[in-house]
Structures are given as C-alpha cells and as structure tokens.
Design a protein around this motif. Structure first.
Motif, mmCIF file in Angstrom:
data_model
loop_
_atom_site.group_PDB
_atom_site.id
_atom_site.type_symbol
_atom_site.label_atom_id
_atom_site.label_comp_id
_atom_site.label_asym_id
_atom_site.label_seq_id
_atom_site.Cartn_x
_atom_site.Cartn_y
_atom_site.Cartn_z
ATOM 1 N N GLU A 44 -12.818 -9.557 16.097
ATOM 2 C CA GLU A 44 -13.081 -10.925 15.687
ATOM 3 C C GLU A 44 -14.590 -11.171 15.656
ATOM 4 O OE1 GLU A 44 -9.445 -11.745 14.823
ATOM 5 O OE2 GLU A 44 -10.843 -13.435 14.920
ATOM 6 N N PRO A 45 -15.044 -12.113 14.821
ATOM 7 C CA PRO A 45 -16.459 -12.473 14.841
ATOM 8 C C PRO A 45 -16.877 -12.989 16.212
ATOM 9 C CG PRO A 45 -15.387 -13.381 12.895
ATOM 10 C CD PRO A 45 -14.296 -12.881 13.785
ATOM 11 N N GLU A 46 -18.077 -12.627 16.634
ATOM 12 C CA GLU A 46 -18.577 -13.095 17.926
ATOM 13 C C GLU A 46 -19.939 -13.756 17.750
ATOM 14 O OE1 GLU A 46 -18.591 -9.505 20.239
ATOM 15 O OE2 GLU A 46 -20.601 -8.937 19.550
ATOM 16 N N GLY A 47 -20.198 -14.753 18.547
ATOM 17 C CA GLY A 47 -21.475 -15.442 18.505
ATOM 18 C C GLY A 47 -22.549 -14.643 19.214
ATOM 19 N N ILE A 48 -23.663 -14.429 18.555
ATOM 20 C CA ILE A 48 -24.791 -13.714 19.142
ATOM 21 C C ILE A 48 -25.771 -14.703 19.743
ATOM 22 C CG2 ILE A 48 -26.705 -12.150 18.713
ATOM 23 C CD1 ILE A 48 -25.203 -11.269 16.176
ATOM 24 N N SER A 49 -26.142 -15.687 18.959
ATOM 25 C CA SER A 49 -27.124 -16.659 19.402
ATOM 26 C C SER A 49 -26.986 -17.927 18.595
ATOM 27 C CB SER A 49 -28.542 -16.095 19.226
ATOM 28 O OG SER A 49 -29.504 -17.028 19.661
ATOM 29 N N CYS A 50 -27.159 -19.057 19.257
ATOM 30 C CA CYS A 50 -27.110 -20.342 18.596
ATOM 31 C C CYS A 50 -28.206 -21.239 19.140
ATOM 32 C CB CYS A 50 -25.744 -20.996 18.778
ATOM 33 S SG CYS A 50 -24.392 -20.130 17.942
ATOM 34 N N LEU A 51 -28.678 -22.107 18.271
ATOM 35 C CA LEU A 51 -29.772 -23.024 18.614
ATOM 36 C C LEU A 51 -29.473 -24.357 17.958
ATOM 37 C CD1 LEU A 51 -32.677 -23.341 19.824
ATOM 38 C CD2 LEU A 51 -33.532 -22.628 17.577
ATOM 39 N N ASP A 52 -29.505 -25.426 18.738
ATOM 40 C CA ASP A 52 -29.175 -26.719 18.137
ATOM 41 C C ASP A 52 -30.388 -27.306 17.419
ATOM 42 O OD1 ASP A 52 -29.285 -29.176 20.867
ATOM 43 O OD2 ASP A 52 -30.764 -27.733 20.141
#
Length: 124
Positions: A44-52
């Motif tokens: 499944e796709p996985e989140g690496i990095s997120c920034l608001d």
C-alpha cells in the motif's frame, strides 16, 4: 490548467542521494498541506513526509527520519523531497500530493492534487 508534474527520479546507487520535484500549476502550493508518498510493488502507499500550509506541522516516517527533507518554494510553486543515504528498501514509485486542510500523512487523505508518480530505484 491544473497540473502537478513530478521529476527527479531514476536509478541511484545505495548510499546516494536524489531530489524529487513536483511543479504545480493552476493552484498555489503555499496555501496547501503537502506530502510525499511512495508505493513499493505489492504494498500500500505509505506517507514519507508531510508539511502543512503553516509549516508548523511536520511529519517524517521513521524509516526516512534524518535522511529525508521536505520543502517548498512558493516563488516557483514547487515542492521537493531530498533523500540522502538511499537504501534498497527506498525503491518505490514516489508521489507528491497536496491537500486543502492539515491532517494525517496518509495517502487516502491527500486527494485534492496528486502527481503522476515517478520511479526511484536504489540498486548497485
């Protein structure tokens, strides 16, 4: 026309670095939460990095902590993912995405804008 175009993928040797870019047009990245995701074959796709949008909320997946940096250039309307000390397990198709509201760094949440995906292969 709304576009979200990725670039910068390819074949990299273990221990090497790359920078993925995602250029947006037709909407402003500065107003959005941004994220990088990846999908390995059969997973499944996985989140690496997120920034608001306020850049107060920053997430890195544990397996890339210290090796990855997410950023955006509002003047160029482009977001980036710098990856260092790459490993074979980083091999995947990488996607950029953007979403109106802040929220969890998970693929099913980031639906407003998505890049087309770009292959990153780490191999000697």
């Amino acid at each position: 026309e709304v576009q979200f175009v990725e670039s910068g993928g390819g074949l990299v040797q273990p221990g090497g670095s790359l920078r993925l870019s995602c250029a947006a047009s037709g909407f402003a990245l500065r107003d959005l939460s941004i994220g990088w995701f990846r999908q390995a074959p059969g997973k499944e796709p996985e989140g690496i990095s997120c920034l608001d949008a306020t850049e107060e909320s920053l997430y890195y997946r544990g397996s890339v902590q210290g090796r990855a940096t997410i950023s955006r250039d509002n003047a160029k309307n482009t977001m980036y993912l710098q990856m260092n000390r790459l490993k074979a397990e980083d091999t995947a198709v990488y996607f950029c995405a953007a979403e109106l509201r802040g929220g969890p760094c998970i693929w099913r949440y980031y639906t407003a804008h998505r890049g087309q995906g770009i292959q990153v292969t780490v191999s000697s």
